[in-house]
Design a protein around this motif. Structure first.
Motif, mmCIF file in Angstrom:
data_model
loop_
_atom_site.group_PDB
_atom_site.id
_atom_site.type_symbol
_atom_site.label_atom_id
_atom_site.label_comp_id
_atom_site.label_asym_id
_atom_site.label_seq_id
_atom_site.Cartn_x
_atom_site.Cartn_y
_atom_site.Cartn_z
ATOM 1 N N MET A 476 0.911 -1.056 -0.061
ATOM 2 C CA MET A 476 -0.082 -0.021 0.049
ATOM 3 C C MET A 476 0.808 1.262 0.051
ATOM 4 S SD MET A 476 -2.628 1.397 3.147
ATOM 5 C CE MET A 476 -1.040 2.090 3.896
ATOM 6 N N ARG A 477 1.989 1.322 0.856
ATOM 7 C CA ARG A 477 2.822 2.479 0.987
ATOM 8 C C ARG A 477 3.781 2.517 -0.462
ATOM 9 N NH1 ARG A 477 2.729 4.891 5.723
ATOM 10 N NH2 ARG A 477 1.759 4.125 7.631
ATOM 11 N N ALA A 478 3.907 1.490 -0.842
ATOM 12 C CA ALA A 478 4.607 1.369 -2.099
ATOM 13 C C ALA A 478 3.939 2.221 -3.408
ATOM 14 C CB ALA A 478 5.377 0.204 -2.673
ATOM 15 N N ILE A 479 2.797 2.068 -3.650
ATOM 16 C CA ILE A 479 2.120 2.483 -4.519
ATOM 17 C C ILE A 479 1.635 3.822 -4.290
ATOM 18 C CG2 ILE A 479 -0.339 1.823 -3.503
ATOM 19 C CD1 ILE A 479 0.657 1.767 -7.437
ATOM 20 N N PHE A 480 1.534 4.261 -3.001
ATOM 21 C CA PHE A 480 1.409 5.632 -2.635
ATOM 22 C C PHE A 480 2.614 6.359 -3.062
ATOM 23 C CE2 PHE A 480 1.896 9.151 0.452
ATOM 24 C CZ PHE A 480 1.060 10.018 -0.100
ATOM 25 N N ALA A 481 3.941 5.870 -2.621
ATOM 26 C CA ALA A 481 5.093 6.325 -3.015
ATOM 27 C C ALA A 481 5.292 6.806 -4.248
ATOM 28 C CB ALA A 481 6.261 5.685 -2.566
ATOM 29 N N GLU A 482 4.842 5.893 -5.363
ATOM 30 C CA GLU A 482 4.876 6.233 -6.776
ATOM 31 C C GLU A 482 4.124 7.357 -6.929
ATOM 32 O OE1 GLU A 482 6.999 4.751 -8.705
ATOM 33 O OE2 GLU A 482 7.316 2.640 -8.084
ATOM 34 N N ILE A 483 2.941 7.369 -6.422
ATOM 35 C CA ILE A 483 1.815 8.210 -7.094
ATOM 36 C C ILE A 483 2.528 9.747 -6.437
ATOM 37 C CG2 ILE A 483 -0.385 9.309 -6.518
ATOM 38 C CD1 ILE A 483 -1.358 6.467 -6.498
ATOM 39 N N ASP A 484 2.818 9.793 -5.130
ATOM 40 C CA ASP A 484 3.287 10.893 -4.440
ATOM 41 C C ASP A 484 4.797 11.676 -5.242
ATOM 42 O OD1 ASP A 484 3.038 12.756 -2.399
ATOM 43 O OD2 ASP A 484 5.006 11.997 -1.176
ATOM 44 N N LYS A 485 5.505 10.572 -5.992
ATOM 45 C CA LYS A 485 6.771 11.055 -6.509
ATOM 46 C C LYS A 485 6.191 11.861 -7.780
ATOM 47 C CE LYS A 485 8.815 7.729 -8.716
ATOM 48 N NZ LYS A 485 10.033 6.720 -8.810
ATOM 49 N N GLU A 486 5.194 11.166 -8.566
ATOM 50 C CA GLU A 486 4.797 11.713 -9.833
ATOM 51 C C GLU A 486 3.935 13.164 -9.460
ATOM 52 O OE1 GLU A 486 3.655 12.879 -13.476
ATOM 53 O OE2 GLU A 486 4.910 11.381 -12.873
ATOM 54 N N LEU A 487 3.151 13.183 -8.388
ATOM 55 C CA LEU A 487 2.582 14.454 -8.063
ATOM 56 C C LEU A 487 3.515 15.470 -7.855
ATOM 57 C CD1 LEU A 487 -0.546 13.346 -6.008
ATOM 58 C CD2 LEU A 487 -0.362 13.984 -8.536
ATOM 59 N N ALA A 488 4.891 15.187 -7.061
ATOM 60 C CA ALA A 488 5.732 16.096 -6.804
ATOM 61 C C ALA A 488 6.363 16.836 -8.158
ATOM 62 C CB ALA A 488 6.815 15.420 -6.060
ATOM 63 N N ASN A 489 6.242 16.067 -9.199
ATOM 64 C CA ASN A 489 6.692 16.712 -10.581
ATOM 65 C C ASN A 489 5.884 17.839 -10.998
ATOM 66 O OD1 ASN A 489 8.983 15.000 -10.733
ATOM 67 N ND2 ASN A 489 7.335 13.322 -11.757
ATOM 68 N N HIS A 490 4.945 17.949 -10.420
ATOM 69 C CA HIS A 490 3.806 19.130 -10.811
ATOM 70 C C HIS A 490 3.815 20.323 -9.759
ATOM 71 C CE1 HIS A 490 2.394 16.394 -14.153
ATOM 72 N NE2 HIS A 490 2.354 15.458 -13.048
ATOM 73 N N PRO A 491 4.484 21.370 -10.086
ATOM 74 C CA PRO A 491 4.431 22.462 -9.107
ATOM 75 C C PRO A 491 3.146 22.960 -8.810
ATOM 76 C CG PRO A 491 5.272 23.157 -11.469
ATOM 77 C CD PRO A 491 4.899 21.594 -11.322
ATOM 78 N N GLU A 492 2.051 22.750 -9.652
ATOM 79 C CA GLU A 492 0.713 23.070 -9.210
ATOM 80 C C GLU A 492 0.242 22.571 -8.264
ATOM 81 O OE1 GLU A 492 0.958 22.698 -13.787
ATOM 82 O OE2 GLU A 492 1.358 21.526 -11.982
ATOM 83 N N VAL A 493 0.661 21.320 -7.473
ATOM 84 C CA VAL A 493 0.248 20.517 -6.534
ATOM 85 C C VAL A 493 0.614 20.850 -5.253
ATOM 86 C CG1 VAL A 493 -0.021 18.312 -5.661
ATOM 87 C CG2 VAL A 493 -0.324 18.564 -8.114
ATOM 88 N N GLY A 494 -0.101 21.206 -4.103
ATOM 89 C CA GLY A 494 0.584 21.900 -3.016
ATOM 90 C C GLY A 494 0.325 20.619 -1.805
ATOM 91 N N GLU A 495 0.312 21.184 -0.657
ATOM 92 C CA GLU A 495 0.302 20.354 0.477
ATOM 93 C C GLU A 495 -1.032 19.447 0.645
ATOM 94 O OE1 GLU A 495 2.951 20.073 2.999
ATOM 95 O OE2 GLU A 495 3.859 21.352 1.440
ATOM 96 N N TYR A 496 -0.757 18.271 1.247
ATOM 97 C CA TYR A 496 -1.879 17.464 1.618
ATOM 98 C C TYR A 496 -2.451 17.746 2.708
ATOM 99 C CZ TYR A 496 0.004 13.932 -1.662
ATOM 100 O OH TYR A 496 0.494 12.925 -2.598
ATOM 101 N N ASN A 497 -3.972 17.393 2.903
ATOM 102 C CA ASN A 497 -4.840 17.781 4.137
ATOM 103 C C ASN A 497 -4.297 16.688 5.215
ATOM 104 O OD1 ASN A 497 -5.983 15.555 2.911
ATOM 105 N ND2 ASN A 497 -8.117 16.038 3.665
ATOM 106 N N GLN A 498 -3.859 15.587 4.686
ATOM 107 C CA GLN A 498 -3.575 14.303 5.594
ATOM 108 C C GLN A 498 -2.734 13.347 4.709
ATOM 109 O OE1 GLN A 498 -7.035 12.704 7.270
ATOM 110 N NE2 GLN A 498 -8.049 12.404 5.573
ATOM 111 N N LYS A 499 -1.970 12.684 5.222
ATOM 112 C CA LYS A 499 -1.057 11.746 4.360
ATOM 113 C C LYS A 499 -0.715 10.455 5.161
ATOM 114 C CE LYS A 499 2.862 13.023 1.349
ATOM 115 N NZ LYS A 499 3.911 13.713 0.894
ATOM 116 N N ILE A 500 -0.421 9.440 4.606
ATOM 117 C CA ILE A 500 -0.044 8.177 5.457
ATOM 118 C C ILE A 500 1.472 8.283 5.408
ATOM 119 C CG2 ILE A 500 -2.002 6.780 4.715
ATOM 120 C CD1 ILE A 500 0.037 5.447 2.519
#
Length: 500
Positions: A476-500
């Protein structure tokens, strides 16, 4: 002639008092949501009311409409402005006063009225307002309806109408709504229930209904207070769930029922204090209901657990489940049009169609379904029913900020990225990609059933991320890490409201 709305007005100016302010971004996929007064003013809300009557005329719907408002400091004023616009457009307005959203939907049937416009920001933070609308009961707006309303309002395509409308105040709708719910037989099983309302609108109704149904009610934050001093009334908010957990453990309750700001959603906390995510509650209810209705058809949203497809009890009961777009209006409409017995949405919107319900989302009806399940399971705790499900590791709904103007473009780029990964045959989180579901954003399913979802929120300036694995927390954490890494490539994406 009513003036064309502007998008550049600011409060505390003469123009703000003289002209309508309506930000176009407030017309979302199926609901309307604005920050008040920065994105809409009272004249702007009049414009929305006038536009709604124009749309109803275009669609050939009689100009009769139920209007209610939630418990926020400014909601009654916003409702009054909306009503002014509806009356100017010639509508017959049935004002039910302070209400839950499902109370307004119930009023459409009870009063035999076609339309509904419920002034609510649901679980959004204070400062937000909005409207949940429909002109074809029990359905709420589709994207086509909202797009056309936006065109009418923003272009001031109101037309000229002879004569005003008619205003009818309905003083007893809450009592009629509660009496309808109380037709349900009283529970014979003794159940101590924490009723957690976050000081929102449900506090005025939920404790009374559940108490009269035979539950021993332990109220938590059930004093109406539009400042929401404890936490936002949101059953997906960890602050609300943690406070509810503490109350369950303190009072040794059998469960807690957790209501959102406008009462159309119900969260659940079991007797051990553990929150059960709404999609897992849905699987538990689907097990219970499919035992009574063989070959039952269910609809769930793409944020929901894969257990709806793989659970052995549902398979044995002959249940069939289809996945569809996330959003209460989407699931409600798809369930209605496809003859599903129940539609379940991960955020907690549940839609019980005939013979169980009328097809709209009602947190109290959902709460009663959970209590019915316990009534039919004597000797078993809610935790035991939950633990009987195949185990999965699942995140809460996580929402990184992303502006309304850019969020759909970001999601399109994320979809293309993962489609390219799949096309190249590359691994993700150490596994091959088994399936990509793109009906609503992208749901990436790996070989072992681990999946992750990215989509644009339908009603806030943010993205939505959910991950789950049937095999391990690490996956579960591994798939989130992949998604989070991709979202970090987009400067339009900001802070999460909550995060695992």
């Amino acid at each position: 002639m009513f003036p064309k709305p502007r998008q550049d007005l600011v409060p505390n100016t003469a123009a703000f008092e003289r002209l309508p302010l309506v930000k176009a971004t407030g017309f979302r996929e199926y609901d309307a949501r604005w920050l008040f007064p920065d994105e809409i003013n009272l004249l702007g809300m009049e414009a929305v009311g006038l536009g709604l009557t124009t749309l109803m005329r275009e669609r050939g719907v009689p100009l009769r409409i139920v209007v209610g408002h939630d418990f926020r400091s400014y909601s009654s004023a916003i409702k009054a402005a909306l009503i002014t616009g509806l009356l100017a457009g010639g509508a017959e307005v049935h004002d039910i006063g302070l209400a839950l959203s499902p109370m307004a939907y119930f009023a459409q049937f009870e009063l035999d009225v076609e339309g509904v416009a419920m002034v609510t920001a649901s679980h959004n933070d204070n400062g937000w307002t909005g409207i949940k609308m429909g002109i074809d009961r029990p359905l709420t707006f589709s994207p086509d309806d909202m797009t056309r309303l936006k065109e009418i309002v923003m272009n001031a395509e109101f037309g000229e109408y002879d004569g005003g409308g008619r205003y009818i105040y309905v003083p007893d709708l809450p009592e009629r709504y509660m009496a309808d719910l109380l037709k349900h037989p009283k529970y014979t099983r003794k159940m101590k229930v924490v009723v957690s309302c976050g000081n929102g609108t449900a506090a005025a109704f939920a404790p009374e209904v559940l108490s009269k149904l035979g539950c021993e009610v332990v109220p938590l934050n059930c004093e109406l207070d539009h400042s929401f001093p404890a936490h936002n009334p949101n059953p997906e908010d960890l602050a609300m769930l943690n406070a509810t957990r503490d109350a369950v453990l303190e009072h040794k309750a059998d469960l807690a029922l957790v209501f959102d700001g406008d009462g159309d959603r119900c969260g659940v906390v079991d007797n051990t204090g553990e929150a059960i995510f709404a999609d897992k509650v849905g699987v538990m209810l689907a097990r219970d209901i499919s035992a009574l209705h063989k070959n039952a058809h269910f609809v769930v949203d793409v944020k929901s657990t894969g257990l709806f497809k793989t659970d052995p009890v549902l398979i044995e009961n002959g249940a069939h489940t289809a996945y569809w777009k996330t959003g209460h209006s989407y699931i409600k409409r798809y369930s209605h049009e496809n003859g599903a017995l129940v539609g379940f949405e991960k955020s907690g919107h549940f839609f019980f169609n005939k013979p169980i319900g009328r097809g709209y989302d009602d947190g109290l009806v959902s709460a009663m379904a959970v209590l019915d399940m316990l009534e039919r399971s004597p000797g078993k705790t809610l935790a035991e029913l939950k633990d009987a499900l195949p185990r999965t590791w699942q995140s809460p709904t996580m929402s990184p900020h992303c502006a309304d103007e850019t969020k759909y473009g970001v999601v399109d780029q994320v979809v293309k990225h993962f489609e390219d990964v799949a096309e190249r045959g590359e691994t993700l989180a150490g596994q091959k990609i088994r399936e990509l579901i793109t009906v609503n954003g992208i749901r990436i399913v790996l070989e072992d059933g681990t999946w992750g979802l990215v989509r644009a929120s339908s009603n806030k300036p943010e993205l939505v991320v959910v991950v789950e694995s049937p095999t391990s927390e690490a996956n579960m954490r591994a798939i989130f890490a992949e998604i989070d890494k991709e979202l970090a490539n987009h400067p339009e994406v900001g802070e999460y409201n909550q995060k695992i």
